[in-house]
Scaffold this motif. Sequence first.
Motif, PDB file in Angstrom:
ATOM      1  N   ARG A 189     -82.103 -36.628 -79.400  1.00  0.00           N
ATOM      2  CA  ARG A 189     -83.474 -36.806 -79.917  1.00  0.00           C
ATOM      3  C   ARG A 189     -84.472 -36.001 -79.085  1.00  0.00           C
ATOM      4  O   ARG A 189     -85.326 -35.291 -79.617  1.00  0.00           O
ATOM      5  CB  ARG A 189     -83.854 -38.296 -79.913  1.00  0.00           C
ATOM      6  N   GLN A 221     -80.094 -41.151 -83.497  1.00  0.00           N
ATOM      7  CA  GLN A 221     -81.571 -41.085 -83.405  1.00  0.00           C
ATOM      8  C   GLN A 221     -82.125 -39.841 -84.107  1.00  0.00           C
ATOM      9  O   GLN A 221     -83.255 -39.438 -83.868  1.00  0.00           O
ATOM     10  CB  GLN A 221     -82.004 -41.115 -81.937  1.00  0.00           C
ATOM     11  N   ILE A 222     -81.288 -39.217 -84.942  1.00  0.00           N
ATOM     12  CA  ILE A 222     -81.755 -38.006 -85.655  1.00  0.00           C
ATOM     13  C   ILE A 222     -82.551 -38.428 -86.885  1.00  0.00           C
ATOM     14  O   ILE A 222     -82.133 -39.289 -87.631  1.00  0.00           O
ATOM     15  CB  ILE A 222     -80.549 -37.129 -86.074  1.00  0.00           C
TER      16      ILE A 222
END
Length: 222
Positions: A189, A221-222
């Motif tokens: 991230r 967390q993309i």
Amino acid sequence: MASPLILVNLKAYLEGMGEGAARIAAAAEEVGAESGVTIAVAPAPTDLQPLSARFNLPLYAQHIDGVSAGAHTGHVTAEQVRAAGATGTLINHSERRLTLAGIEASVAAARRSDLRTVICTNNEATTAAAAALAPDYVAIEPPELIGTGVSVSKADPGIIERSVAAAQGVNPGMRVLTGAGISTGECVRIALELGTDGVLLASGVVKAKDPAAVLRDLVSQI
Ligand code: G3P
């Protein structure tokens, strides 16, 4: 926007060859399919064909020489890796350093065989030089952090920002990866927030007890 790229370099790790390579490719294919994130693997040249016969994920060679097919001994050519199932290749690496002329010749060879190109670099200046050769990606990896488990995203975010600026200053729109010590979704991230298009990593996945669990965290967390 195109999916970020998670590129797993299996290097010459024992855990990343033969059936070990297949185990990681299976995990990458599964997590790529469930997340929609592009996860590619760069195995040893001897594992390209066996992996391409069993899996559908993108495969990258770890290196190609800047020569065409013909009378060359002991070289790895773009034609060979393409025929073995690679759709891209790393070029240059802190563990496989080439001259600037050698890098340019490898990029040209890759283009002739329609292979995607990722030129690995070690600082802002080499990132700018690599960007001038217009590869598909440049991948900035501070050599002192490679294999340490200390993430470039946290230990040296400045080099990522400066490298993105250097690459795009030379070649607007240039796509940049970063690597060294990447092992969590938070590292990915941060790298994306700093302007990259993905990450290049190795030990965090290759040496993991459960590579699929690490890959799931990397894309989380993309
Ligand atoms: O090519 C990937 C690389 O050099 C980073 O290695 O083990 O620090 O993820 P690692």
